[in-house]
Design an enzyme around this catalytic site. Sequence first.
Site, mmCIF file in Angstrom:
data_model
loop_
_atom_site.group_PDB
_atom_site.id
_atom_site.type_symbol
_atom_site.label_atom_id
_atom_site.label_comp_id
_atom_site.label_asym_id
_atom_site.label_seq_id
_atom_site.Cartn_x
_atom_site.Cartn_y
_atom_site.Cartn_z
ATOM 1 N N ASP A 8 48.005 46.464 36.084
ATOM 2 C CA ASP A 8 47.395 45.248 36.596
ATOM 3 C C ASP A 8 46.872 45.563 38.000
ATOM 4 O O ASP A 8 47.260 46.573 38.598
ATOM 5 C CB ASP A 8 48.455 44.142 36.633
ATOM 6 C CG ASP A 8 47.987 42.897 37.343
ATOM 7 O OD1 ASP A 8 46.936 42.356 36.966
ATOM 8 O OD2 ASP A 8 48.676 42.473 38.292
ATOM 9 N N ASP A 10 45.762 42.848 40.945
ATOM 10 C CA ASP A 10 46.229 41.956 42.010
ATOM 11 C C ASP A 10 47.750 41.851 41.989
ATOM 12 O O ASP A 10 48.342 41.507 40.967
ATOM 13 C CB ASP A 10 45.649 40.553 41.827
ATOM 14 C CG ASP A 10 44.132 40.523 41.937
ATOM 15 O OD1 ASP A 10 43.476 41.370 41.306
ATOM 16 O OD2 ASP A 10 43.625 39.654 42.654
ATOM 17 N N ASP A 161 52.867 42.593 37.751
ATOM 18 C CA ASP A 161 53.741 41.887 38.692
ATOM 19 C C ASP A 161 54.056 40.460 38.273
ATOM 20 O O ASP A 161 54.680 39.724 39.050
ATOM 21 C CB ASP A 161 53.091 41.848 40.084
ATOM 22 C CG ASP A 161 51.915 40.870 40.141
ATOM 23 O OD1 ASP A 161 50.998 41.002 39.306
ATOM 24 O OD2 ASP A 161 51.933 39.985 41.007
#
Length: 215
Positions: A8, A10, A161
């Site tokens: 991922d 961001d 995250d």
Amino acid sequence: MKTGILFDLDGTLLNTLEDLLDATNYALELCGYPRRTLSELRRFVGNGAENQIRMSLPEGASPEEVQRVLKIYKPYYTEHCQVKTRPYDGILEALAVLKEKYPIAVVSNKPDAAVKALCAELFPGIFALGEAPDCPRKPAPDMVFKACRTIGADTCVYVGDSEVDVRTAKNAGVPCLSVLWGFRDREEIEAAGGEHFCEKPIDLIEKIEEIIHGK
């Protein structure tokens, strides 16, 4: 069987929150709405730009109003996505090591133009895929499958995250390594089914190897 590592963007590789906030507030103000705070936006990101804008608007905003603000937000963010955004400490070093052993890709729910611009600048040579009409956004597994095909991987470890990343990995049938320096806390990720965690970028390589080799 060749294993890839998919990241991922961001909150995982990049701390993008301040640029996301600035672009969101630019669009909100231009359309006559109040600004949002950093802590508010942290809760809104992860499910794509449209959802981010919808949640940033006052409750009850019409779909047409979401699209009006989104049309201002997207080009502004693409042009200003590298002002305050930086890789987390240790990320570049970890990627350099991992690239020697595994094919790597980035998959993100942010607009594809911004994803490609950021990755070309900060992670040159790594395949990057963002939200686009021809590929459903996460947690649908399509991005994972497309990225794996492109980098020549048969399977992967997915690193993210958020709860969205946990669900994405589950839908794709691959393990997820959840990092704890991003936009969600451990409790939220565990509630979504997260099982593997990494507290610091310096530990990424070790944690990924543990998952791949079943330690």
